[in-house]
Design an enzyme around this catalytic site. Structure first.
Site, PDB file in Angstrom:
ATOM      1  N   HIS A  46      16.357   1.632 -33.703  1.00 60.52           N
ATOM      2  CA  HIS A  46      17.045   2.758 -33.085  1.00 60.52           C
ATOM      3  C   HIS A  46      17.320   3.882 -34.069  1.00 60.52           C
ATOM      4  CE1 HIS A  46      17.110   0.004 -29.809  1.00 60.52           C
ATOM      5  NE2 HIS A  46      17.215   1.063 -29.064  1.00 60.52           N
ATOM      6  N   CYS A  54       9.642   5.801 -19.595  1.00 59.08           N
ATOM      7  CA  CYS A  54      10.482   6.500 -20.579  1.00 59.08           C
ATOM      8  C   CYS A  54      10.427   5.884 -21.985  1.00 59.08           C
ATOM      9  CB  CYS A  54      11.927   6.580 -20.095  1.00 59.08           C
ATOM     10  SG  CYS A  54      12.745   4.984 -20.014  1.00 59.08           S
TER      11      CYS A  54
HETATM   12  C1  PEP Z   1      12.553   1.152 -23.896  1.00 57.45           C
HETATM   13  O1  PEP Z   1      12.789  -0.019 -24.173  1.00 57.45           O
HETATM   14  O2  PEP Z   1      11.403   1.592 -23.692  1.00 57.45           O
HETATM   15  C2  PEP Z   1      13.655   2.128 -23.813  1.00 57.45           C
HETATM   16  C3  PEP Z   1      13.443   3.360 -23.393  1.00 57.45           C
HETATM   17  O3  PEP Z   1      14.866   1.713 -24.234  1.00 57.45           O
HETATM   18  P1  PEP Z   1      15.299   1.614 -25.784  1.00 57.45           P
HETATM   19  O4  PEP Z   1      14.175   2.156 -26.603  1.00 57.45           O
HETATM   20  O5  PEP Z   1      16.548   2.383 -25.925  1.00 57.45           O
HETATM   21  O6  PEP Z   1      15.476   0.145 -25.972  1.00 57.45           O
END
Ligand code: PEP
Ligand code: MG
Length: 745
Positions: free
Chosen positions: A363, A676
């Site tokens: 993240h 996404c």
């Molecule tokens: C994903 O897992 O693709 C997502 C958009 O969520 P994150 O990257 O925040 O886990």
């Protein structure tokens, strides 16, 4: 400690200090040191070998070997006894050098007449600098006291090398932190930036390694140890509520109170080192043992010792974390960073980020991407080379970093920056053009966000709304759970900034690598498969309810879109939605204004949901494919593990099939679906997703231009045919076929 050792090493250090203070530099200084050591220790030879590069050592000064061999004799790490000292990072002491395993005869040195050999590594914490050797004709093993004395000299030499005491002449001398170095890492985020290094956790530089006042050095050490113990004790008090955490700190505390650790440092001070040099000697030893320890438990304990030593060093020198302000044009260089740590810096302060470790799926990387600043990860060795203030160029496209670049590299880089600026202008020109492909398909392009600071990108990128607002970033930047009122006003400001364009708020997605500093970290063997996201929300309803209330209040009569993360079975979605309905009733009973409309969606991040009951697809108002997690669970490849992360192509036909399956299930019941994950922002991937039927893609703002650019010129029907043919031909991935098609156009 025997009294003799004390006087011998102290005497040696005093003489070394005198040589260091003399008005000479580079080669001359090295020559004087070798002469002084040979003379003081009564050996026939003393030589200094320094690293010419990471793999090669060079004889840089000698008393006793042939002078002609200086800057001629070289060996690779592991080659000969000298090379073996460097590789093992440990002393070799033998009465019979030619008969010792690994010996290699170097005729130009004339060393065949010397029987005994003692070599010790010249190293700083984690950094190999060279090898210091003494040799004698007589066949004898050097005493422990002599080994110790030579080690202490080597330790001081390492500190002096750090301060540049040996540079200035002699082309072969390694000038630490002076020359240009190239690091090949991995792309974390594309883009290019030039700036200056800002070390997240700068190393401590010891300017005074020698002291002949052991009493005051001991007092300094004891004072620092006392402070360290107090801070570890209070850490332990704070952790009492959590048994697992308390156990870890208890082990750590054991070292802080270790008598033998303290005794070893006191002995080094008695031998003539300053308190900080004594601490570093222990830290270097702990690092070396840590690298060699096969046992994970032992490694962790040595890591504790390493950490304690580092904290002591910071106390004694007053250097370290939090010391220097972030300069203009800073490129942050760190071993690894949590998203919270990165957020603390703020987007405006940084031009780029380089991590020695790090991973694309983490993240922290997503934060860097949201800020659209270049990120290079896995830049191995950069922490040893970079100093705060060094000029640095980050090429996120190639995953390359140039530290202290020369003029030629800098000029080429400036050209690259100019080209990137041109491309940005081209994207700006299509910013307000609706995204319709050549065969008339409308594709909605939305942006991902998580911070208020992201919102200005909405108009500048041409995004039609926010397809994913990651609410956890607000929780990560604080050191306490945010209050409902604060969240409501933040969400309201986000909606205001979106100016009527849709915003999809995803409820709190914590766990896995998103650990809240104020929440007990669950001790789980596999956090990515553990208690995270909606699982936490459904078990700890207080926080989830508070967040849902904040969202309803923020909407304040406007439309509201809420999405739940990491749903792995239908029931979880239904239960979460029931909470939202309950909060809505509660708000109504309090006479608070309700949202004008409410749409409740689910993310699909686990393969299980592609096969969920039809009812799930009917009940959800919309679906968003979280490709980052879906891909890691589909291929069973950790998104944060660089070894496996890139093993499986997103355009692998199996993955495209699951995407196609999800789109088909949504289409069957007329539920809108978007994608996404980070792949939505990669033009070729985005093109293939659109060809698979996705009509809504959400990505970081900087990707909208490049993705729109490719889609405007695409014929999705043709791309679909290319994909179908590649599948029929039995290809594993459709990438090559699609790339070949794009090249012909
Ligand atoms: C994903 O897992 O693709 C997502 C958009 O969520 P994150 O990257 O925040 O886990
Ligand atoms: Mg996810």
């Amino acid at each position: 400690m025997p009294a003799r050792k004390e006087t011998e090493s102290r005497k040696l250090l005093r003489r070394l200090q005198a040589v260091m203070a003399e008005d000479c530099r580079g080669q001359e200084r090295l020559d004087r040191i070798t002469a002084m050591v040979a003379d003081s220790m009564g050996t026939d030879v003393c030589s200094i070998y320094l690293h010419r590069d990471a793999d090669t050592l060079e004889l840089c000064a000698t008393r006793g070997l042939n002078a002609d061999a200086v800057h001629v004799t070289r060996m690779r790490i592991g080659e000969g006894l000298v090379g073996r000292v460097a590789r093992r990072r440990a002393a070799i002491n033998t009465a019979d050098a030619p008969g010792t395993r690994g010996f290699r005869y170097m005729p130009e040195t004339g060393e065949e007449v010397f029987s005994s050999f003692l070599g010790v590594p010249v190293q700083r914490v984690g950094e190999r600098l060279g090898v210091l050797v003494v040799q004698s004709k007589s066949a004898r093993t050097y005493s422990d006291d002599e080994v110790y004395a030579l080690e202490v000299v080597a330790m001081v030499l390492a500190e002096m090398a750090e301060l540049g005491a040996f540079t200035g002449e002699g082309e072969a001398l390694r000038a630490p932190h002076a020359s240009q170095v190239l690091f090949r890492g991995v792309t974390g985020q594309e883009g290019a930036a030039a700036g200056v290094v800002h070390l997240h956790d700068p190393r401590v530089v010891i300017t005074k390694p020698i002291s002949d006042d052991p009493e005051s050095e001991n007092t300094r050490l004891l004072d620092a140890i006392e402070k360290l113990r107090l801070s570890v004790d209070s850490m332990l008090d704070a952790a009492q509520a959590d048994r697992a955490q308390a156990e870890v700190i208890e082990a750590y505390r054991m070292f802080a109170y270790s008598r033998s650790w303290l005794r070893r440092m006191e002995a080094s001070i008695d031998a003539g080192l300053s308190a900080e040099a004594a601490v570093e000697k222990e830290q270097t030893a702990a690092r070396t043992r840590m690298e060699q320890a096969g046992d994970a438990y032992l490694r962790d304990r040595l890591a504790d010792l390493d950490d304690l030593s580092h904290r002591l060093l910071r106390m004694l020198t007053g250097q370290g974390r939090g010391g220097t302000p972030v300069p203009d044009g800073a490129i942050l260089v760190a071993r690894n960073l949590g998203p919270g740590e990165l957020l603390e810096y703020g987007a405006k302060k940084l031009r780029g980020v380089v991590l020695e470790e790090g991973s694309v799926g983490s993240h922290a990387a997503i934060v860097a991407r949201a800020w659209a600043i270049p990120l290079v990860i896995q830049a191995r060795g950069i922490l040893q080379e970079a100093l705060s203030g060094d000029p640095i160029l980050v090429d996120g496209d190639q995953g390359v970093v140039h530290l202290r670049p020369d003029d030629m590299v800098r000029a080429a880089f400036d050209d690259k920056l100019a080209m990137a600026a041109d491309a940005q202008q081209r994207y700006a020109a299509i910013r307000d053009t609706p995204c319709v492909t050549r065969d008339g398909q409308r594709v909605e392009l939305l942006m991902n966000a998580g911070l208020m600071a992201d919102l200005p990108s909405l108009p500048s990128s041409g995004a039609e709304g926010v397809g994913l607002f990651r609410t956890e970033l607000q929780f990560l930047v604080r050191n306490h759970v945010p209050r409902r009122g604060d969240l409501a006003s933040l969400y309201a400001r986000v909606m205001d900034a979106a100016g009527g364009k849709p915003v999809t708020f995803r409820t709190l997605d914590i766990g896995s690598d998103k650990v809240l500093p104020y929440m007990k970290a669950a001790d789980e063997p596999n956090p990515a498969l553990g208690w995270r996201a909606i699982r936490v929300g459904l078990d700890k309803r207080g926080v989830m309810r508070m967040q849902l209330q904040a969202l309803i209040r923020a909407a304040n009569g406007r439309p509201l879109r809420v999405m739940f993360p990491f749903v792995a079975q239908m029931e979880e979605f239904l239960e979460a939605r029931a909470h939202l309905t309950r909060e809505l009733h509660r708000e109504r009973s309090l006479d608070h204004p309700l949202p004008a409309s409410l749409q409740v969606g689910s993310m699909i991040e686990t393969p299980s949901m592609a096969f969920a009951p039809r009812r799930f697809f009917q009940e959800a108002d919309f679906i968003s494919i979280g490709g980052n997690d879906l891909k890691q669970f589909f291929f069973a490849a950790d998104r944060e593990n660089e070894r496996v992360r890139r093993r499986y192509d997103t355009l692998n036909v199996s993955f495209l099939s699951i995407v196609e399956q999800i789109v088909a299930r949504c289409d069957e019941v007329g539920t809108p679906v978007s994608f996404c994950g980070e792949d939505a922002g990669r033009p070729v991937e985005a093109l293939c997703f659109a060809a698979m039927g996705l009509r809504c893609l959400s990505m970081r703002p900087a990707s909208i231009g490049p993705v729109k650019h490719i889609l405007l010129r695409a014929d999705l029907g043709q791309v679909r045919d290319v994909i179908a043919r590649a599948r029929e031909a039995g290809e594993q991935s459709v990438r090559e076929a699609v790339m070949a098609y794009l090249r012909t156009r």
